[in-house]
Write a protein that holds these residues in place. Structure first.
Motif, PDB file in Angstrom:
ATOM      1  N   LEU A   1       4.428 -15.765  -1.009  1.00  0.00           N
ATOM      2  CA  LEU A   1       3.618 -14.565  -1.191  1.00  0.00           C
ATOM      3  C   LEU A   1       4.448 -13.309  -0.958  1.00  0.00           C
ATOM      4  N   VAL A   2       5.243 -13.319   0.091  1.00  0.00           N
ATOM      5  CA  VAL A   2       6.090 -12.168   0.402  1.00  0.00           C
ATOM      6  C   VAL A   2       7.077 -11.931  -0.730  1.00  0.00           C
ATOM      7  N   ARG A   3       7.696 -12.993  -1.228  1.00  0.00           N
ATOM      8  CA  ARG A   3       8.640 -12.838  -2.344  1.00  0.00           C
ATOM      9  C   ARG A   3       7.935 -12.316  -3.587  1.00  0.00           C
ATOM     10  N   ARG A  38       2.632  -4.277  19.357  1.00  0.00           N
ATOM     11  CA  ARG A  38       3.438  -4.596  18.179  1.00  0.00           C
ATOM     12  C   ARG A  38       2.909  -3.801  16.985  1.00  0.00           C
ATOM     13  N   TYR A  39       3.838  -3.452  16.111  1.00  0.00           N
ATOM     14  CA  TYR A  39       3.477  -2.803  14.850  1.00  0.00           C
ATOM     15  C   TYR A  39       4.229  -3.535  13.752  1.00  0.00           C
ATOM     16  N   ILE A  40       3.504  -3.968  12.747  1.00  0.00           N
ATOM     17  CA  ILE A  40       4.106  -4.673  11.620  1.00  0.00           C
ATOM     18  C   ILE A  40       3.726  -3.912  10.354  1.00  0.00           C
ATOM     19  N   ALA A  41       4.721  -3.596   9.534  1.00  0.00           N
ATOM     20  CA  ALA A  41       4.453  -2.834   8.311  1.00  0.00           C
ATOM     21  C   ALA A  41       5.156  -3.459   7.123  1.00  0.00           C
ATOM     22  N   SER A  42       4.497  -3.359   5.986  1.00  0.00           N
ATOM     23  CA  SER A  42       5.117  -3.760   4.723  1.00  0.00           C
ATOM     24  C   SER A  42       5.503  -2.492   3.980  1.00  0.00           C
ATOM     25  N   LEU A  43       6.633  -2.559   3.303  1.00  0.00           N
ATOM     26  CA  LEU A  43       7.122  -1.429   2.518  1.00  0.00           C
ATOM     27  C   LEU A  43       7.401  -1.914   1.104  1.00  0.00           C
ATOM     28  N   LEU A  44       6.834  -1.214   0.150  1.00  0.00           N
ATOM     29  CA  LEU A  44       7.006  -1.572  -1.250  1.00  0.00           C
ATOM     30  C   LEU A  44       7.706  -0.411  -1.946  1.00  0.00           C
ATOM     31  N   ASP A  45       8.770  -0.699  -2.667  1.00  0.00           N
ATOM     32  CA  ASP A  45       9.519   0.334  -3.383  1.00  0.00           C
ATOM     33  C   ASP A  45       8.680   0.813  -4.569  1.00  0.00           C
ATOM     34  N   VAL A  46       8.275   2.092  -4.532  1.00  0.00           N
ATOM     35  CA  VAL A  46       7.461   2.679  -5.602  1.00  0.00           C
ATOM     36  C   VAL A  46       8.213   3.809  -6.301  1.00  0.00           C
ATOM     37  N   THR A  47       9.536   3.782  -6.198  1.00  0.00           N
ATOM     38  CA  THR A  47      10.372   4.826  -6.780  1.00  0.00           C
ATOM     39  C   THR A  47      10.130   4.962  -8.277  1.00  0.00           C
ATOM     40  N   THR A  68       5.361 -10.326  -3.749  1.00  0.00           N
ATOM     41  CA  THR A  68       5.004  -8.915  -3.620  1.00  0.00           C
ATOM     42  C   THR A  68       6.221  -8.013  -3.717  1.00  0.00           C
ATOM     43  N   ARG A  69       7.403  -8.547  -3.501  1.00  0.00           N
ATOM     44  CA  ARG A  69       8.650  -7.773  -3.493  1.00  0.00           C
ATOM     45  C   ARG A  69       8.642  -6.722  -2.389  1.00  0.00           C
ATOM     46  N   ALA A  70       7.832  -6.944  -1.365  1.00  0.00           N
ATOM     47  CA  ALA A  70       7.736  -5.999  -0.257  1.00  0.00           C
ATOM     48  C   ALA A  70       8.736  -6.354   0.830  1.00  0.00           C
ATOM     49  N   GLY A  71       9.195  -5.339   1.523  1.00  0.00           N
ATOM     50  CA  GLY A  71      10.007  -5.527   2.702  1.00  0.00           C
ATOM     51  C   GLY A  71       9.135  -5.317   3.924  1.00  0.00           C
ATOM     52  N   PHE A  72       9.551  -5.857   5.045  1.00  0.00           N
ATOM     53  CA  PHE A  72       8.755  -5.753   6.259  1.00  0.00           C
ATOM     54  C   PHE A  72       9.625  -5.315   7.417  1.00  0.00           C
ATOM     55  N   TYR A  73       9.000  -4.584   8.333  1.00  0.00           N
ATOM     56  CA  TYR A  73       9.669  -4.323   9.602  1.00  0.00           C
ATOM     57  C   TYR A  73       8.663  -4.461  10.721  1.00  0.00           C
ATOM     58  N   GLN A  74       9.198  -4.718  11.912  1.00  0.00           N
ATOM     59  CA  GLN A  74       8.347  -4.961  13.070  1.00  0.00           C
ATOM     60  C   GLN A  74       8.901  -4.226  14.278  1.00  0.00           C
ATOM     61  N   TRP A  75       8.023  -3.503  14.957  1.00  0.00           N
ATOM     62  CA  TRP A  75       8.348  -2.825  16.205  1.00  0.00           C
ATOM     63  C   TRP A  75       7.601  -3.537  17.318  1.00  0.00           C
ATOM     64  N   ASP A  76       8.312  -3.857  18.399  1.00  0.00           N
ATOM     65  CA  ASP A  76       7.698  -4.471  19.571  1.00  0.00           C
ATOM     66  C   ASP A  76       7.928  -3.567  20.771  1.00  0.00           C
ATOM     67  N   ARG A  77       6.850  -3.299  21.518  1.00  0.00           N
ATOM     68  CA  ARG A  77       6.966  -2.472  22.709  1.00  0.00           C
ATOM     69  C   ARG A  77       8.002  -3.104  23.652  1.00  0.00           C
ATOM     70  N   GLY A  78       8.924  -2.316  24.088  1.00  0.00           N
ATOM     71  CA  GLY A  78       9.944  -2.799  25.020  1.00  0.00           C
ATOM     72  C   GLY A  78      11.153  -3.440  24.371  1.00  0.00           C
ATOM     73  N   ALA A  79      11.088  -3.685  23.068  1.00  0.00           N
ATOM     74  CA  ALA A  79      12.237  -4.297  22.385  1.00  0.00           C
ATOM     75  C   ALA A  79      13.307  -3.233  22.143  1.00  0.00           C
ATOM     76  N   ALA A  80      14.543  -3.659  22.143  1.00  0.00           N
ATOM     77  CA  ALA A  80      15.663  -2.730  21.967  1.00  0.00           C
ATOM     78  C   ALA A  80      15.767  -2.220  20.534  1.00  0.00           C
ATOM     79  N   ALA A  81      15.321  -3.006  19.568  1.00  0.00           N
ATOM     80  CA  ALA A  81      15.495  -2.612  18.169  1.00  0.00           C
ATOM     81  C   ALA A  81      14.311  -3.082  17.335  1.00  0.00           C
ATOM     82  N   VAL A  82      14.194  -2.482  16.169  1.00  0.00           N
ATOM     83  CA  VAL A  82      13.193  -2.868  15.182  1.00  0.00           C
ATOM     84  C   VAL A  82      13.730  -4.074  14.418  1.00  0.00           C
ATOM     85  N   THR A  83      12.840  -4.962  13.986  1.00  0.00           N
ATOM     86  CA  THR A  83      13.228  -6.115  13.177  1.00  0.00           C
ATOM     87  C   THR A  83      12.967  -5.794  11.713  1.00  0.00           C
ATOM     88  N   TYR A  84      13.975  -5.990  10.866  1.00  0.00           N
ATOM     89  CA  TYR A  84      13.874  -5.712   9.433  1.00  0.00           C
ATOM     90  C   TYR A  84      13.963  -7.013   8.647  1.00  0.00           C
TER      91      TYR A  84
END
Length: 195
Positions: free
Chosen positions: A44-46, A151-160, A48-64
């Motif tokens: 399903l993710v493939r 936690r915050y999870i977001a999908s990003l779709l290229d709409v250029t 949609t051609r969407a990318g995802f990132y995840q922010w976790d409270r207290g985590a050192a970095a965002v997951t891409y």
């Protein structure tokens, strides 16, 4: 008495084996179902051609996700530990607005032990080569029992491409409007010349 004890021991061992096999079967079946769900989610993710990132409270970095890295002009396996904070990847003209939306969502404690949809929208991001792309973002916050966003999870779709087409339509519309005005001016000049 010895045969009765031996019989009970054998029966106990047989029951242990039976219950172990049943438990193993149930666990394996659940693992198969989970693997199948992950496979379907991956497809399903493939699709949609969407990318995802995840922010976790207290985590050192965002997951891409690998797809988001590709959208930003990087290898899907690129190490993102040295990347700047996510807001710095956002175009300066969109950065403050998007960051304020994120902060408002992260501070909102109106939901506890649940998932809350975050305001979606379009904004620009920078690719590795400096090119600007437009993305459409949809996200959710996941809250703990106290309503704190964990936690915050977001999908990003290229709409250029959509923005490029809209810009071409605007230019075409403006060009048609200019030509129409020229025709009106020419018609007025002809009327003045005739009349």
């Amino acid at each position: 008495l010895d045969s009765d004890v031996a019989l009970r021991i054998v029966a106990g061992q047989l029951l242990t084996i039976v219950f172990t096999n049943i438990f193993s079967y149930v666990v394996e079946d659940e693992q198969r179902k989970e693997t199948e769900q992950r496979r379907r989610l991956s497809l399903l993710v493939r699709a949609t051609r969407a990318g995802f990132y995840q922010w976790d409270r207290g985590a050192a970095a965002v997951t891409y996700s690998g797809r988001l890295k590709e959208m930003l002009g990087y290898d899907p396996d690129a190490d993102t530990r040295s990347w700047p904070p996510f807001p710095e990847l956002v175009h300066p003209e969109d950065r403050e607005r998007r960051y304020k939306l994120f902060q408002a969502g992260a501070r909102d404690r109106s939901v506890s032990s649940d998932v809350r949809r975050h305001a979606g929208g379009d904004f620009r991001m920078f690719r590795a080569d400096g090119e600007v792309i437009w993305v459409h973002s949809e996200g959710v916050f996941i809250h703990d029992a106290n309503g704190v966003a964990q936690r915050y999870i977001a999908s990003l779709l290229d709409v250029t491409e959509r923005y490029r087409q809209e810009e071409q339509l605007r230019r075409s519309h403006n060009q048609i409007e200019v030509q129409a005005q020229q025709l009106r001016d020419q018609n007025a000049a002809l009327r003045d010349a005739i009349g």
